[in-house]
Design a protein around this motif. Sequence first.
Motif, PDB file in Angstrom:
ATOM      1  N   GLY A   5     -17.477 -22.880   9.017  1.00 20.64           N
ATOM      2  CA  GLY A   5     -16.929 -24.009   8.275  1.00 20.64           C
ATOM      3  C   GLY A   5     -16.339 -23.593   6.947  1.00 20.64           C
ATOM      4  O   GLY A   5     -16.306 -22.412   6.596  1.00 20.64           O
ATOM      5  N   LEU A   6     -15.898 -24.571   6.206  1.00 20.39           N
ATOM      6  CA  LEU A   6     -15.317 -24.329   4.885  1.00 20.39           C
ATOM      7  C   LEU A   6     -16.437 -24.204   3.851  1.00 20.39           C
ATOM      8  O   LEU A   6     -17.404 -24.967   3.901  1.00 20.39           O
ATOM      9  CB  LEU A   6     -14.409 -25.492   4.489  1.00 20.39           C
ATOM     10  N   PRO A   7     -16.304 -23.281   2.905  1.00 19.04           N
ATOM     11  CA  PRO A   7     -17.253 -23.250   1.785  1.00 19.04           C
ATOM     12  C   PRO A   7     -17.160 -24.567   1.008  1.00 19.04           C
ATOM     13  O   PRO A   7     -16.136 -25.259   1.051  1.00 19.04           O
ATOM     14  CB  PRO A   7     -16.769 -22.086   0.924  1.00 19.04           C
ATOM     15  N   ALA A   8     -18.203 -24.908   0.288  1.00 18.09           N
ATOM     16  CA  ALA A   8     -18.261 -26.194  -0.422  1.00 18.09           C
ATOM     17  C   ALA A   8     -17.072 -26.395  -1.356  1.00 18.09           C
ATOM     18  O   ALA A   8     -16.501 -27.488  -1.422  1.00 18.09           O
ATOM     19  CB  ALA A   8     -19.568 -26.301  -1.198  1.00 18.09           C
ATOM     20  N   TRP A   9     -16.649 -25.357  -2.065  1.00 16.06           N
ATOM     21  CA  TRP A   9     -15.533 -25.524  -3.004  1.00 16.06           C
ATOM     22  C   TRP A   9     -14.244 -25.847  -2.269  1.00 16.06           C
ATOM     23  O   TRP A   9     -13.427 -26.628  -2.760  1.00 16.06           O
ATOM     24  CB  TRP A   9     -15.370 -24.295  -3.901  1.00 16.06           C
ATOM     25  N   GLN A  10     -14.048 -25.261  -1.073  1.00 16.66           N
ATOM     26  CA  GLN A  10     -12.840 -25.570  -0.302  1.00 16.66           C
ATOM     27  C   GLN A  10     -12.906 -26.989   0.254  1.00 16.66           C
ATOM     28  O   GLN A  10     -11.901 -27.713   0.256  1.00 16.66           O
ATOM     29  CB  GLN A  10     -12.655 -24.563   0.833  1.00 16.66           C
ATOM     30  N   ALA A  11     -14.078 -27.397   0.719  1.00 20.37           N
ATOM     31  CA  ALA A  11     -14.239 -28.760   1.244  1.00 20.37           C
ATOM     32  C   ALA A  11     -13.953 -29.778   0.137  1.00 20.37           C
ATOM     33  O   ALA A  11     -13.256 -30.780   0.372  1.00 20.37           O
ATOM     34  CB  ALA A  11     -15.643 -28.948   1.807  1.00 20.37           C
ATOM     35  N   ARG A  12     -14.461 -29.516  -1.071  1.00 19.20           N
ATOM     36  CA  ARG A  12     -14.201 -30.428  -2.198  1.00 19.20           C
ATOM     37  C   ARG A  12     -12.713 -30.473  -2.535  1.00 19.20           C
ATOM     38  O   ARG A  12     -12.161 -31.531  -2.835  1.00 19.20           O
ATOM     39  CB  ARG A  12     -15.006 -30.002  -3.426  1.00 19.20           C
ATOM     40  N   ARG A  13     -12.070 -29.330  -2.479  1.00 20.89           N
ATOM     41  CA  ARG A  13     -10.637 -29.257  -2.811  1.00 20.89           C
ATOM     42  C   ARG A  13      -9.804 -30.052  -1.797  1.00 20.89           C
ATOM     43  O   ARG A  13      -8.897 -30.798  -2.173  1.00 20.89           O
ATOM     44  CB  ARG A  13     -10.198 -27.802  -2.845  1.00 20.89           C
ATOM     45  N   VAL A  14     -10.114 -29.892  -0.518  1.00 16.00           N
ATOM     46  CA  VAL A  14      -9.401 -30.633   0.527  1.00 16.00           C
ATOM     47  C   VAL A  14      -9.681 -32.117   0.389  1.00 16.00           C
ATOM     48  O   VAL A  14      -8.768 -32.948   0.465  1.00 16.00           O
ATOM     49  CB  VAL A  14      -9.794 -30.124   1.937  1.00 16.00           C
ATOM     50  N   PHE A  15     -10.947 -32.484   0.182  1.00 15.42           N
ATOM     51  CA  PHE A  15     -11.325 -33.890   0.025  1.00 15.42           C
ATOM     52  C   PHE A  15     -10.540 -34.524  -1.124  1.00 15.42           C
ATOM     53  O   PHE A  15      -9.963 -35.602  -0.979  1.00 15.42           O
ATOM     54  CB  PHE A  15     -12.836 -34.006  -0.222  1.00 15.42           C
ATOM     55  N   ALA A  16     -10.504 -33.859  -2.274  1.00 17.07           N
ATOM     56  CA  ALA A  16      -9.795 -34.388  -3.443  1.00 17.07           C
ATOM     57  C   ALA A  16      -8.299 -34.536  -3.164  1.00 17.07           C
ATOM     58  O   ALA A  16      -7.678 -35.530  -3.558  1.00 17.07           O
ATOM     59  CB  ALA A  16     -10.022 -33.480  -4.654  1.00 17.07           C
ATOM     60  N   HIS A  17      -7.718 -33.557  -2.469  1.00 20.35           N
ATOM     61  CA  HIS A  17      -6.289 -33.617  -2.164  1.00 20.35           C
ATOM     62  C   HIS A  17      -5.989 -34.784  -1.218  1.00 20.35           C
ATOM     63  O   HIS A  17      -5.011 -35.517  -1.421  1.00 20.35           O
ATOM     64  CB  HIS A  17      -5.832 -32.297  -1.542  1.00 20.35           C
ATOM     65  N   VAL A  18      -6.819 -34.966  -0.217  1.00 22.91           N
ATOM     66  CA  VAL A  18      -6.627 -36.076   0.726  1.00 22.91           C
ATOM     67  C   VAL A  18      -6.746 -37.404  -0.015  1.00 22.91           C
ATOM     68  O   VAL A  18      -5.897 -38.290   0.139  1.00 22.91           O
ATOM     69  CB  VAL A  18      -7.635 -35.993   1.901  1.00 22.91           C
ATOM     70  N   GLU A  19      -7.780 -37.555  -0.828  1.00 24.59           N
ATOM     71  CA  GLU A  19      -7.977 -38.805  -1.565  1.00 24.59           C
ATOM     72  C   GLU A  19      -6.792 -39.121  -2.478  1.00 24.59           C
ATOM     73  O   GLU A  19      -6.379 -40.267  -2.577  1.00 24.59           O
ATOM     74  CB  GLU A  19      -9.266 -38.745  -2.396  1.00 24.59           C
ATOM     75  N   ALA A  20      -6.249 -38.107  -3.116  1.00 26.59           N
ATOM     76  CA  ALA A  20      -5.133 -38.314  -4.047  1.00 26.59           C
ATOM     77  C   ALA A  20      -3.810 -38.585  -3.339  1.00 26.59           C
ATOM     78  O   ALA A  20      -2.871 -39.076  -3.968  1.00 26.59           O
ATOM     79  CB  ALA A  20      -4.986 -37.090  -4.953  1.00 26.59           C
ATOM     80  N   ASN A  21      -3.738 -38.280  -2.049  1.00 25.64           N
ATOM     81  CA  ASN A  21      -2.464 -38.382  -1.334  1.00 25.64           C
ATOM     82  C   ASN A  21      -2.513 -39.268  -0.097  1.00 25.64           C
ATOM     83  O   ASN A  21      -1.638 -39.168   0.765  1.00 25.64           O
ATOM     84  CB  ASN A  21      -1.980 -36.980  -0.946  1.00 25.64           C
ATOM     85  N   LEU A  22      -3.491 -40.146   0.003  1.00 23.36           N
ATOM     86  CA  LEU A  22      -3.623 -40.998   1.192  1.00 23.36           C
ATOM     87  C   LEU A  22      -2.395 -41.872   1.430  1.00 23.36           C
ATOM     88  O   LEU A  22      -2.111 -42.231   2.564  1.00 23.36           O
ATOM     89  CB  LEU A  22      -4.859 -41.896   1.077  1.00 23.36           C
ATOM     90  N   CYS A  23      -1.676 -42.196   0.386  1.00 24.35           N
ATOM     91  CA  CYS A  23      -0.542 -43.117   0.519  1.00 24.35           C
ATOM     92  C   CYS A  23       0.694 -42.463   1.126  1.00 24.35           C
ATOM     93  O   CYS A  23       1.686 -43.131   1.382  1.00 24.35           O
ATOM     94  CB  CYS A  23      -0.195 -43.734  -0.830  1.00 24.35           C
ATOM     95  N   ARG A  24       0.636 -41.164   1.387  1.00 23.68           N
ATOM     96  CA  ARG A  24       1.799 -40.489   1.969  1.00 23.68           C
ATOM     97  C   ARG A  24       1.362 -39.608   3.132  1.00 23.68           C
ATOM     98  O   ARG A  24       0.182 -39.399   3.359  1.00 23.68           O
ATOM     99  CB  ARG A  24       2.527 -39.662   0.902  1.00 23.68           C
ATOM    100  N   ARG A  25       2.340 -39.104   3.846  1.00 24.17           N
ATOM    101  CA  ARG A  25       2.079 -38.199   4.965  1.00 24.17           C
ATOM    102  C   ARG A  25       1.475 -36.903   4.429  1.00 24.17           C
ATOM    103  O   ARG A  25       1.948 -36.366   3.421  1.00 24.17           O
ATOM    104  CB  ARG A  25       3.400 -37.909   5.682  1.00 24.17           C
ATOM    105  N   ILE A  26       0.408 -36.417   5.086  1.00 24.02           N
ATOM    106  CA  ILE A  26      -0.246 -35.174   4.648  1.00 24.02           C
ATOM    107  C   ILE A  26      -0.230 -34.199   5.825  1.00 24.02           C
ATOM    108  O   ILE A  26      -1.089 -34.263   6.705  1.00 24.02           O
ATOM    109  CB  ILE A  26      -1.701 -35.415   4.202  1.00 24.02           C
ATOM    110  N   PRO A  27       0.739 -33.294   5.867  1.00 24.42           N
ATOM    111  CA  PRO A  27       0.803 -32.343   6.980  1.00 24.42           C
ATOM    112  C   PRO A  27      -0.373 -31.356   6.958  1.00 24.42           C
ATOM    113  O   PRO A  27      -0.871 -30.989   5.884  1.00 24.42           O
ATOM    114  CB  PRO A  27       2.114 -31.585   6.752  1.00 24.42           C
ATOM    115  N   ILE A  28      -0.815 -30.943   8.127  1.00 25.85           N
ATOM    116  CA  ILE A  28      -1.898 -29.965   8.259  1.00 25.85           C
ATOM    117  C   ILE A  28      -1.531 -28.685   7.506  1.00 25.85           C
ATOM    118  O   ILE A  28      -2.380 -28.094   6.823  1.00 25.85           O
ATOM    119  CB  ILE A  28      -2.163 -29.630   9.752  1.00 25.85           C
ATOM    120  N   GLN A  29      -0.274 -28.262   7.615  1.00 22.59           N
ATOM    121  CA  GLN A  29       0.160 -27.033   6.947  1.00 22.59           C
ATOM    122  C   GLN A  29      -0.049 -27.117   5.428  1.00 22.59           C
ATOM    123  O   GLN A  29      -0.369 -26.122   4.785  1.00 22.59           O
ATOM    124  CB  GLN A  29       1.641 -26.723   7.249  1.00 22.59           C
TER     125      GLN A  29
END
Length: 116
Positions: A5-29
């Motif tokens: 799995g992802l280390p905790a810091w990476q999981a937090r970084r992805v979580f924060a990015h998703v939360e900040a960008n929910l209003c737009r398309r977020i490509p997997i890349q």
Amino acid sequence: MARGGLPAWQARRVFAHVEANLCRRIPIQELARLLSLSASHFCRAFKCTFGVSPRDYVLRRRIEVAQGLMLGTSEPLSSIAVRCGMCDQAHFTRSFHRIVGETPYAWRRTRQGSLK
């Protein structure tokens, strides 16, 4: 961290990015690049960490945010759908029904009735 799995810091970084960008398309890349991983490695590690694919995770978060907006505002469902990053109300309704088990209109109506 779960094995693979992802280390905790990476999981937090992805979580924060998703939360900040929910209003737009977020490509997997985009998410994979955020952690300097390939898209396939990112998807495997994400699923191992969060239990669902990145796509399903983002969709569920959008539905959860929409539920909060439906209860907290009288905003039309069409504008809530767009505000939560859904392409249109029809897509929102199909996705909401598949995940929650009822249409957004019915869900909102039954919850608002119990709040009065």
